[in-house]
Write a protein that holds these residues in place. Structure first.
Motif, mmCIF file in Angstrom:
data_model
loop_
_atom_site.group_PDB
_atom_site.id
_atom_site.type_symbol
_atom_site.label_atom_id
_atom_site.label_comp_id
_atom_site.label_asym_id
_atom_site.label_seq_id
_atom_site.Cartn_x
_atom_site.Cartn_y
_atom_site.Cartn_z
ATOM 1 N N MET A 74 -13.742 2.727 27.781
ATOM 2 C CA MET A 74 -14.321 3.492 26.693
ATOM 3 C C MET A 74 -13.547 3.197 25.407
ATOM 4 N N ASP A 75 -14.272 3.071 24.307
ATOM 5 C CA ASP A 75 -13.657 2.794 23.021
ATOM 6 C C ASP A 75 -12.889 4.009 22.517
ATOM 7 N N GLU A 76 -11.790 3.718 21.824
ATOM 8 C CA GLU A 76 -11.031 4.800 21.211
ATOM 9 C C GLU A 76 -11.385 4.863 19.732
ATOM 10 N N TYR A 77 -11.809 6.021 19.267
ATOM 11 C CA TYR A 77 -12.170 6.221 17.874
ATOM 12 C C TYR A 77 -11.081 7.013 17.173
ATOM 13 N N LEU A 78 -10.709 6.550 15.990
ATOM 14 C CA LEU A 78 -9.639 7.170 15.223
ATOM 15 C C LEU A 78 -10.202 7.861 13.980
ATOM 16 N N THR A 79 -9.533 8.906 13.551
ATOM 17 C CA THR A 79 -9.886 9.570 12.306
ATOM 18 C C THR A 79 -9.287 8.790 11.141
ATOM 19 N N THR A 80 -9.701 9.142 9.936
ATOM 20 C CA THR A 80 -9.139 8.531 8.738
ATOM 21 C C THR A 80 -7.627 8.769 8.693
ATOM 22 N N GLU A 81 -7.211 9.957 9.038
ATOM 23 C CA GLU A 81 -5.795 10.300 9.022
ATOM 24 C C GLU A 81 -4.999 9.477 10.040
ATOM 25 N N GLU A 82 -5.579 9.258 11.215
ATOM 26 C CA GLU A 82 -4.899 8.453 12.239
ATOM 27 C C GLU A 82 -4.770 6.999 11.806
ATOM 28 N N VAL A 83 -5.816 6.459 11.191
ATOM 29 C CA VAL A 83 -5.765 5.085 10.691
ATOM 30 C C VAL A 83 -4.709 4.985 9.598
ATOM 31 N N ALA A 84 -4.692 5.954 8.698
ATOM 32 C CA ALA A 84 -3.705 5.955 7.614
ATOM 33 C C ALA A 84 -2.285 5.998 8.165
ATOM 34 N N ALA A 85 -2.045 6.833 9.157
ATOM 35 C CA ALA A 85 -0.705 6.925 9.757
ATOM 36 C C ALA A 85 -0.321 5.598 10.413
ATOM 37 N N TRP A 86 -1.259 4.979 11.105
ATOM 38 C CA TRP A 86 -1.009 3.700 11.768
ATOM 39 C C TRP A 86 -0.633 2.627 10.736
ATOM 40 N N LEU A 87 -1.353 2.611 9.603
ATOM 41 C CA LEU A 87 -1.126 1.582 8.578
ATOM 42 C C LEU A 87 -0.065 1.990 7.559
ATOM 43 N N LYS A 88 0.443 3.224 7.703
ATOM 44 C CA LYS A 88 1.467 3.756 6.808
ATOM 45 C C LYS A 88 1.011 3.772 5.348
ATOM 46 N N VAL A 89 -0.217 4.274 5.150
ATOM 47 C CA VAL A 89 -0.783 4.482 3.820
ATOM 48 C C VAL A 89 -1.330 5.901 3.768
ATOM 49 N N ALA A 90 -1.678 6.357 2.586
ATOM 50 C CA ALA A 90 -2.273 7.686 2.437
ATOM 51 C C ALA A 90 -3.722 7.669 2.936
ATOM 52 N N PRO A 91 -4.186 8.787 3.475
ATOM 53 C CA PRO A 91 -5.596 8.860 3.875
ATOM 54 C C PRO A 91 -6.544 8.522 2.718
ATOM 55 N N SER A 92 -6.159 8.870 1.496
ATOM 56 C CA SER A 92 -7.013 8.560 0.347
ATOM 57 C C SER A 92 -7.158 7.055 0.147
ATOM 58 N N ARG B 291 -12.757 2.241 2.267
ATOM 59 C CA ARG B 291 -14.069 2.451 2.877
ATOM 60 C C ARG B 291 -15.160 2.451 1.811
ATOM 61 N N LEU B 292 -14.942 3.177 0.731
ATOM 62 C CA LEU B 292 -15.930 3.266 -0.344
ATOM 63 C C LEU B 292 -16.148 1.924 -1.038
ATOM 64 N N ALA B 293 -15.102 1.111 -1.104
ATOM 65 C CA ALA B 293 -15.209 -0.201 -1.738
ATOM 66 C C ALA B 293 -15.730 -1.266 -0.781
#
Length: 57
Positions: A1-19, A25-27
């Motif tokens: 099964m695929d694991e889906y991450l929230t915006t906050e989880e992706v940001a933490a993984w990449l060490k950037v702000a959720p914004s 994403r918007l760009a």
């Protein structure tokens, strides 16, 4: 099964702000997003890893 991450989880993984993830994403420059509803973006862990490899190359 695929694991889906929230915006906050992706940001933490990449060490950037959720914004930052939201701006990417918007760009249309960030990892591929799956919308579970109008207000629930999710990212497959596999897609984030693929995107990271592509931008780091």
């Amino acid at each position: 099964m695929d694991e889906y991450l929230t915006t906050e989880e992706v940001a933490a993984w990449l060490k950037v702000a959720p914004s930052t993830v939201c701006r990417w994403r918007l760009a249309g420059r960030g990892p591929r997003v799956t919308w579970l509803s109008e207000s629930l973006p999710r990212y497959r862990r596999e897609h984030v890893a693929q995107w990271l490899e592509a931008v780091a190359a």
